[in-house]
Design a protein around this motif. Structure first.
Motif, PDB file in Angstrom:
ATOM      1  N   GLN A  53     116.303 121.545  69.348  1.00 26.75           N
ATOM      2  CA  GLN A  53     116.560 122.612  70.314  1.00 26.75           C
ATOM      3  C   GLN A  53     115.971 122.269  71.674  1.00 26.75           C
ATOM      4  O   GLN A  53     116.575 122.536  72.716  1.00 26.75           O
ATOM      5  CB  GLN A  53     115.987 123.930  69.797  1.00 26.75           C
ATOM      6  CG  GLN A  53     116.756 124.516  68.634  1.00 26.75           C
ATOM      7  CD  GLN A  53     116.051 125.715  68.022  1.00 26.75           C
ATOM      8  OE1 GLN A  53     114.820 125.739  67.894  1.00 26.75           O
ATOM      9  NE2 GLN A  53     116.827 126.726  67.639  1.00 26.75           N
ATOM     10  N   TRP A  54     114.779 121.699  71.674  1.00 27.13           N
ATOM     11  CA  TRP A  54     114.152 121.260  72.925  1.00 27.13           C
ATOM     12  C   TRP A  54     115.028 120.220  73.624  1.00 27.13           C
ATOM     13  O   TRP A  54     115.314 120.331  74.810  1.00 27.13           O
ATOM     14  CB  TRP A  54     112.762 120.693  72.619  1.00 27.13           C
ATOM     15  CG  TRP A  54     112.069 120.115  73.818  1.00 27.13           C
ATOM     16  CD1 TRP A  54     112.178 118.843  74.298  1.00 27.13           C
ATOM     17  CD2 TRP A  54     111.174 120.795  74.697  1.00 27.13           C
ATOM     18  NE1 TRP A  54     111.404 118.685  75.409  1.00 27.13           N
ATOM     19  CE2 TRP A  54     110.782 119.864  75.677  1.00 27.13           C
ATOM     20  CE3 TRP A  54     110.668 122.091  74.728  1.00 27.13           C
ATOM     21  CZ2 TRP A  54     109.890 120.202  76.700  1.00 27.13           C
ATOM     22  CZ3 TRP A  54     109.784 122.424  75.745  1.00 27.13           C
ATOM     23  CH2 TRP A  54     109.408 121.494  76.720  1.00 27.13           C
ATOM     24  N   GLU A 101     109.791 132.795  75.679  1.00 30.13           N
ATOM     25  CA  GLU A 101     110.909 132.206  74.941  1.00 30.13           C
ATOM     26  C   GLU A 101     111.799 131.320  75.817  1.00 30.13           C
ATOM     27  O   GLU A 101     112.909 130.973  75.438  1.00 30.13           O
ATOM     28  CB  GLU A 101     111.755 133.289  74.251  1.00 30.13           C
ATOM     29  CG  GLU A 101     110.957 134.107  73.237  1.00 30.13           C
ATOM     30  CD  GLU A 101     111.821 135.024  72.403  1.00 30.13           C
ATOM     31  OE1 GLU A 101     112.953 135.342  72.829  1.00 30.13           O
ATOM     32  OE2 GLU A 101     111.373 135.426  71.321  1.00 30.13           O
ATOM     33  N   ALA A 115     106.907 128.719  68.851  1.00 30.62           N
ATOM     34  CA  ALA A 115     106.453 128.552  67.467  1.00 30.62           C
ATOM     35  C   ALA A 115     107.574 128.127  66.532  1.00 30.62           C
ATOM     36  O   ALA A 115     107.357 127.349  65.600  1.00 30.62           O
ATOM     37  CB  ALA A 115     105.812 129.843  66.963  1.00 30.62           C
ATOM     38  N   GLY A 116     108.769 128.613  66.788  1.00 30.74           N
ATOM     39  CA  GLY A 116     109.883 128.279  65.912  1.00 30.74           C
ATOM     40  C   GLY A 116     110.848 127.260  66.492  1.00 30.74           C
ATOM     41  O   GLY A 116     111.872 126.950  65.862  1.00 30.74           O
ATOM     42  N   MET A 117     110.534 126.731  67.659  1.00 37.58           N
ATOM     43  CA  MET A 117     111.460 125.800  68.315  1.00 37.58           C
ATOM     44  C   MET A 117     111.428 124.437  67.639  1.00 37.58           C
ATOM     45  O   MET A 117     110.366 123.892  67.338  1.00 37.58           O
ATOM     46  CB  MET A 117     111.080 125.653  69.796  1.00 37.58           C
ATOM     47  CG  MET A 117     112.069 124.831  70.614  1.00 37.58           C
ATOM     48  SD  MET A 117     111.531 124.670  72.342  1.00 37.58           S
ATOM     49  CE  MET A 117     111.517 126.390  72.879  1.00 37.58           C
ATOM     50  N   THR A 118     112.614 123.875  67.424  1.00 40.01           N
ATOM     51  CA  THR A 118     112.696 122.532  66.856  1.00 40.01           C
ATOM     52  C   THR A 118     112.823 121.507  67.977  1.00 40.01           C
ATOM     53  O   THR A 118     113.194 121.840  69.115  1.00 40.01           O
ATOM     54  CB  THR A 118     113.908 122.401  65.937  1.00 40.01           C
ATOM     55  OG1 THR A 118     115.112 122.535  66.722  1.00 40.01           O
ATOM     56  CG2 THR A 118     113.891 123.473  64.840  1.00 40.01           C
ATOM     57  N   GLN A 150     114.232 130.921  72.816  1.00 38.27           N
ATOM     58  CA  GLN A 150     113.625 130.525  71.543  1.00 38.27           C
ATOM     59  C   GLN A 150     112.118 130.444  71.737  1.00 38.27           C
ATOM     60  O   GLN A 150     111.640 129.776  72.657  1.00 38.27           O
ATOM     61  CB  GLN A 150     114.154 129.172  71.074  1.00 38.27           C
ATOM     62  CG  GLN A 150     113.490 128.626  69.819  1.00 38.27           C
ATOM     63  CD  GLN A 150     113.729 129.504  68.609  1.00 38.27           C
ATOM     64  OE1 GLN A 150     114.853 129.790  68.254  1.00 38.27           O
ATOM     65  NE2 GLN A 150     112.646 129.953  67.969  1.00 38.27           N
ATOM     66  N   GLY A 151     111.369 131.125  70.892  1.00 34.02           N
ATOM     67  CA  GLY A 151     109.916 131.040  70.965  1.00 34.02           C
ATOM     68  C   GLY A 151     109.429 129.646  70.616  1.00 34.02           C
ATOM     69  O   GLY A 151     110.037 128.939  69.813  1.00 34.02           O
TER      70      GLY A 151
END
Length: 255
Positions: free
Chosen positions: A109-110, A155, A103-106, A100-101
């Protein structure tokens, strides 16, 4: 085999996957009784258990969600109870590697990656040490990290950060737990082969083979060999160390 781990009781987390299987089988080959952890892959873990029994070693399959601290502690306790009150080796292998890049990671998700790859290592190690410190011979803890702890890929920020933290956790734990006869190390694999990898990522596999001085991908047993060594008397003066198992890729210049 030389029986390097004869009489040991080991717990391998994430034992149903390729690397976990390789570690578990090498421990069994060297004489250890092996508790196999899985979260959802019970069928795969039972297949590993059958292979361990074929080698003449004792084994048991235990299920737990390692993102839950209480389940981590319960898992370690179950493994020690099965081992007759002993646990001499823990291999923290369970982990995830999504892409996951940034910029778009929530944040969710982290956290999903950090909780699985890092927080579980903290909780399982803490629980294991409570048992090992009461044993005359202490014990060993080995975390499976990654060369991405030092060489991140696009990513993979959450994965690379979690593995870098795993390396530092081991070094810190080695400082604090050495007084109890407990050694804590990490193994950092490079690209490990698995069924279908060459078909799913042909260019990546070719690039790795060109980059690796050893000229090949890693095998699960390569990681297992490193874990056996670190859990054995041969490594009795090694703690707080990161053992890189990558066919020499890390030795290549980056400029």
């Amino acid at each position: 085999m030389s029986g390097l781990l004869q009489g040991q009781v080991a717990l391998v987390t994430g034992a149903g996957g390729g690397i976990g299987r390789g570690i578990a089988l090498r421990f069994a080959q060297e004489g250890a009784a092996v508790a196999l952890h899985c979260r959802t892959g019970m069928t795969a873990a039972r297949e590993v258990a059958a292979a361990v029994r074929d080698l003449g070693a004792r084994t048991v399959v235990l299920q737990a969600d390692l993102t839950d601290e209480d389940e981590c502690r319960g898992l370690v306790g179950e493994a020690a109870e099965w081992g007759g009150g002993r646990l001499t080796a823990l291999v923290n292998n369970a982990g995830v590697q999504p892409t996951q890049g940034l910029a778009g990671m929530t944040a969710a998700q982290w956290r999903a990656v950090v909780d699985t790859n890092l927080s579980s290592v903290f909780a399982c190690t803490q629980a294991a040490v409570e048992i090992m410190r009461e044993q005359d011979a202490g014990g060993t803890v080995t975390h499976i990290a990654s060369i991405e702890a030092r060489m991140p890929a696009a990513e993979h920020a959450h994965y690379a950060a979690s593995k870098a933290a795993v390396v530092m956790h081991a070094r810190s734990a080695a400082l604090e737990y050495g007084r109890y006869g407990i050694r804590v190390n990490t193994v950092s694999p490079g690209l490990i082969d698995r069924a279908g990898l060459a078909e799913a990522w042909p260019e990546g596999v070719r690039r790795w083979q060109r980059a690796a001085p050893a000229g090949r991908l890693g095998r699960p047993e390569d990681v297992g060999d490193a874990c056996v060594f670190l859990a054995s008397p041969l490594a009795s003066w090694i703690t707080g160390h990161d053992l890189v198992v990558d066919g020499g890729v890390s030795a290549r210049p980056t400029w």
